[in-house]
Design a protein around this motif. Structure first.
Motif, short mmCIF file in Angstrom:
data_model
loop_
_atom_site.label_atom_id
_atom_site.label_comp_id
_atom_site.label_asym_id
_atom_site.label_seq_id
_atom_site.Cartn_x
_atom_site.Cartn_y
_atom_site.Cartn_z
N ARG A 146 -7.45 9.82 -5.20
CA ARG A 146 -6.93 8.56 -4.67
C ARG A 146 -8.03 7.82 -3.95
O ARG A 146 -8.80 8.41 -3.21
CB ARG A 146 -5.79 8.88 -3.72
CG ARG A 146 -4.99 7.74 -3.21
CD ARG A 146 -3.77 8.33 -2.51
NE ARG A 146 -2.81 7.31 -2.16
CZ ARG A 146 -1.55 7.55 -1.84
NH1 ARG A 146 -1.12 8.79 -1.81
NH2 ARG A 146 -0.74 6.59 -1.53
N ASP A 147 -8.09 6.52 -4.17
CA ASP A 147 -9.00 5.65 -3.44
C ASP A 147 -8.14 4.64 -2.69
O ASP A 147 -7.68 3.65 -3.26
CB ASP A 147 -9.95 4.94 -4.42
CG ASP A 147 -11.00 4.10 -3.71
OD1 ASP A 147 -10.76 3.69 -2.55
OD2 ASP A 147 -12.04 3.84 -4.31
N ASN A 148 -7.89 4.92 -1.41
CA ASN A 148 -6.99 4.06 -0.65
C ASN A 148 -7.56 2.65 -0.49
O ASN A 148 -6.80 1.68 -0.39
CB ASN A 148 -6.72 4.68 0.71
CG ASN A 148 -5.74 5.83 0.63
OD1 ASN A 148 -4.93 5.91 -0.31
ND2 ASN A 148 -5.81 6.75 1.58
N THR A 165 7.06 4.93 -1.23
CA THR A 165 6.47 4.83 0.10
C THR A 165 6.78 6.06 0.94
O THR A 165 6.23 6.23 2.03
CB THR A 165 6.97 3.58 0.83
OG1 THR A 165 8.41 3.59 0.84
CG2 THR A 165 6.51 2.31 0.12
N SER A 188 -0.41 11.08 0.58
CA SER A 188 -1.26 10.80 1.73
C SER A 188 -2.73 11.08 1.47
O SER A 188 -3.48 11.36 2.40
CB SER A 188 -0.79 11.60 2.95
OG SER A 188 0.54 11.27 3.26
N GLY A 189 -3.11 11.04 0.22
CA GLY A 189 -4.52 11.15 -0.10
C GLY A 189 -5.07 12.53 -0.29
O GLY A 189 -6.16 12.70 -0.83
N ASN A 201 -6.49 1.04 -3.41
CA ASN A 201 -5.07 1.25 -3.69
C ASN A 201 -4.86 1.74 -5.13
O ASN A 201 -3.97 1.27 -5.85
CB ASN A 201 -4.28 -0.04 -3.45
CG ASN A 201 -2.92 0.22 -2.85
OD1 ASN A 201 -2.64 1.29 -2.32
ND2 ASN A 201 -2.03 -0.77 -2.95
N SER A 217 -0.59 4.25 0.90
CA SER A 217 -1.52 5.22 1.48
C SER A 217 -0.80 6.39 2.14
O SER A 217 -1.35 7.48 2.20
CB SER A 217 -2.44 4.52 2.47
OG SER A 217 -1.68 3.90 3.50
N THR A 218 0.38 6.18 2.65
CA THR A 218 1.11 7.28 3.29
C THR A 218 2.25 7.79 2.41
O THR A 218 3.00 8.66 2.82
CB THR A 218 1.68 6.84 4.65
OG1 THR A 218 2.56 5.73 4.44
CG2 THR A 218 0.57 6.45 5.59
N THR A 253 0.83 -1.19 0.00
CA THR A 253 0.00 0.00 0.00
C THR A 253 0.87 1.25 0.00
O THR A 253 1.97 1.25 0.54
CB THR A 253 -0.92 0.01 1.23
OG1 THR A 253 -1.71 1.22 1.20
CG2 THR A 253 -0.12 0.01 2.52
#
Length: 125
Positions: free
Chosen positions: A70-72, A98, A52-53, A75, A29-30, A27
């Motif tokens: 973004r759709d976490n 990352t 971070s979205g 992903n 996400s961050t 992922t």
């Protein structure tokens, strides 16, 4: 880690396309995900990125026309491209890291460790 870019195609000037970049294997996400493009005979250039979205950045040439999101849960990162111009014609690549890149680092492709294959966008006049 794999990034799968899709959504390219042929469109007339003024039209729209939505590119998708689906990540698998980990992922981000961050982290930071970016879109870059390379037009025929030109250098690769930064298009947009998201961290971070919600922290977003755009190249001056696309600001106001393109939107990154973004759709976490999926992903997946999207690039909505509106009011397309012939000069937007290029192969578009998504890239990810990352790391939560600082603003000055987000436009440098060397700071992205993972790259997807390109998806071709052709805009006709």
């Amino acid at each position: 880690v794999q990034l799968q870019a899709s959504g390219g195609g042929l469109v007339q000037a003024g039209g729209s396309l939505r590119l998708s970049c689906a990540a698998s294997g980990r992922t981000f996400s961050t982290g930071t995900i970016g879109w870059f493009r390379r037009a025929p005979g030109k250098e690769r250039e930064f298009v947009a990125n998201i961290r971070s979205g919600y922290l977003k950045g755009y190249a001056d040439s696309v600001r106001g026309r393109f939107t990154i999101s973004r759709d976490n849960a999926k992903n997946t990162v999207y690039l909505q491209m509106n009011s397309l111009k012939p000069e937007d014609t290029a192969d578009y690549y998504c890239a990810a890291t990352t790391s939560g890149l600082i603003v000055s680092a987000r436009t440098d492709p060397n700071n992205y460790a993972y790259w997807g294959q390109g998806t071709q966008v052709t805009v006709t006049s």
